[in-house]
Design a protein around this motif. Structure first.
Motif, PDB file in Angstrom:
ATOM      1  N   LEU A   1       4.258  11.506  19.907  1.00 51.24           N
ATOM      2  CA  LEU A   1       5.325  11.058  19.002  1.00 51.24           C
ATOM      3  C   LEU A   1       6.014  12.285  18.389  1.00 51.24           C
ATOM      4  N   PRO A   2       7.213  12.092  17.823  1.00 55.62           N
ATOM      5  CA  PRO A   2       7.945  13.275  17.350  1.00 55.62           C
ATOM      6  C   PRO A   2       7.352  13.848  16.050  1.00 55.62           C
ATOM      7  N   VAL A   3       6.691  14.992  16.179  1.00 57.29           N
ATOM      8  CA  VAL A   3       6.100  15.663  15.014  1.00 57.29           C
ATOM      9  C   VAL A   3       6.243  17.171  15.156  1.00 57.29           C
ATOM     10  N   GLY A   4       6.448  17.831  14.038  1.00 55.45           N
ATOM     11  CA  GLY A   4       6.314  19.276  13.958  1.00 55.45           C
ATOM     12  C   GLY A   4       5.592  19.572  12.665  1.00 55.45           C
ATOM     13  N   ALA A   5       5.146  20.800  12.505  1.00 58.58           N
ATOM     14  CA  ALA A   5       4.505  21.189  11.241  1.00 58.58           C
ATOM     15  C   ALA A   5       4.571  22.701  11.129  1.00 58.58           C
ATOM     16  N   TYR A   6       4.564  23.178   9.906  1.00 56.89           N
ATOM     17  CA  TYR A   6       4.397  24.617   9.718  1.00 56.89           C
ATOM     18  C   TYR A   6       3.489  24.827   8.526  1.00 56.89           C
TER      19      TYR A   6
END
Ligand SMILES: Cc1ncc(COP(=O)(O)O)c(C=O)c1O
Length: 429
Positions: free
Chosen positions: A273-278
């Motif tokens: 699923l559409p996820v990003g993280a920093y």
């Protein structure tokens, strides 16, 4: 191969979307022909709308380390969908995923969820500039960090595939703050930092190049980036959107034992699923709003469906420890490919780190963007088409990585090696 339905859909799509696609490399422009339209996928296989089935080494460009539609992820998504698909308010799911990530990657204390790798990179760069009060960012030729304005300079991936040297629409005043250096070249890094070091907000790097094909870091390269940024007070950003949880549970940084200040994640942590993280240290991340003044926000950030898929993915990874098996399978595939190349008598180079791999049709060792670009892309084109006809789906570009999943069987790998042999032979004709 019958692709009539795909052709029809592509004509339709071209009337309503730029180039008929929602992301450029999908359009098959660099390999010729038109894209396949898919209708279902399961495990290591994808089915197109004409009923052709392929063994898939794209895996949605990296996230699907357990293959398509893993039952544990699908069941969890169904349960969560019944409870609501988005609240725009905090949930326990966000804490759970963030805690899992922070436990597995020691350089991250605090994590902010976003919706894509691009967003993660954009936000990390803003933070690096915000905390240092400096404008300049160093990136490496052939590395791709999403379609962030300041990162579309000498970028790999789609720009390399489509041969776009410079992207119009990037304000020159912004682009001039992106300094590009050749990947793996320690001397040029040292030289630049000797002169400009105190004006540089940070370095961003794919710790293993994955968007010019796979390019492993040379010994000492990542360590040098760590040294020069520490000496000059810059921020070292590892873009682990591709490598995070793909190469090991701790990402490339644990594999190479170099800790960045900030890490960008995406792909695997979204479970498809559409996820990003920093994220990074508390001290750095406390500068992000609302704790600090560096603003970054998102309507769907921390979306409960996306968090659910990510949690299940990381549970599976932690429980099953798949990395040895991925290593074995990827080595088996590459060894088979190498033997084929030898039997047929063509010149090629292989690169592989864990379950990311590439084959280049060149006699040069692959160490940077220049050497990657020496590959015979015309040959790749014929090879790609022939491989598709043999029922194997790889990324439609020389400059993308192949991805092994934990659910590719040994029989499928043998079938792939056989298909690779036939495709190489056809490409030679
Ligand atoms: C290393 C790296 N960074 C950033 C991105 C951008 O991620 P997204 O496509 O999710 O915006 C990608 C995408 O392929 C990537 O490989």
């Amino acid at each position: 191969m019958n692709t009539v339905q795909s052709e029809k859909l592509f004509q339709k799509a071209c009337n309503i979307m730029p180039g008929g696609v929602n992301s450029p490399v999908r359009a098959f422009k660099s390999v010729g022909g038109n894209p396949l339209f898919f209708k279902k996928a399961k495990g290591s296989r994808v089915w197109d709308v004409d009923g052709n089935v392929y063994i898939d080494y794209v895996g949605s460009w990296g996230p699907l380390i357990f293959g398509h539609a893993h039952p544990q992820i699908v069941e969890a998504l169904k349960r969560q969908a019944e409870l609501g698909t988005s609240y725009g308010a905090p949930t326990e799911l966000e804490i759970e995923l963030a805690e899992k990530i922070a436990t597995l990657i020691p350089s991250l204390d605090i994590v902010r969820m976003v919706n894509s790798g691009t967003e993660a990179v954009m936000s990390a760069i803003r933070l690096a500039r915000g905390v240092t009060g400096r404008d300049k960012i160093v990136k490496f030729e052939g590395c791709y960090h999403g379609h962030v304005d300041s990162m579309l300079v000498k970028a790999g991936s789609g720009l390399a595939s489509l041969g776009i040297p410079e992207c119009p629409g990037i304000v020159e005043d912004l682009a001039k703050h992106t300094l590009t250096l050749p990947f793996n070249n320690i001397n040029t890094v040292k030289e630049l930092f000797a002169v400009e070091g105190n004006n540089i907000a940070g370095i961003i790097v794919e710790p293993v190049g994955g968007n010019m094909g796979v390019v492993p870091p040379k010994e000492g390269f990542l360590e040098t980036l760590r040294e020069v940024t520490t000496e000059t007070g810059g921020v070292l950003i590892f873009d682990e959107v591709m490598t995070g949880f793909r190469l090991s549970l701790g990402g490339a940084q644990s594999l190479y034992n170099v800790n960045p200040d900030l890490t960008c994640l995406g792909k695997v942590i979204g479970g498809g699923l559409p996820v990003g993280a920093y994220g990074g240290s508390k001290q750095l991340m406390d500068n992000i709003a609302p704790t600090g003044p560096v603003y970054q926000a998102g309507t769907l950030s921390g979306n409960p469906l996306a968090m659910t898929a990510g949690i299940e993915m990381l549970k599976l990874l932690a429980e099953k420890s798949v990395y040895d098996e991925l290593e074995r399978k990827s080595e088996k595939l590459c060894a088979g490919y190498k033997l084929n190349i030898k039997k047929i008598g063509i010149t090629a180079r292989f690169t592989r780190v864990g379950s990311m791999f590439s084959m280049f049709f060149t006699d040069q060792d692959i160490v940077d963007f220049e050497s990657a670009k020496s590959s015979d892309v015309k040959f790749f084109r014929s090879y790609f088409t022939a491989l598709l006809e043999e029922g194997v789906y790889i990324a439609p570009s020389q400059f993308e990585a192949g991805f092994m999943s934990a659910v590719h069987s040994d029989e499928e790998i043998d079938q792939t090696i056989e298909a690779n042999y036939k495709a190489l032979q056809k490409a030679c004709d």
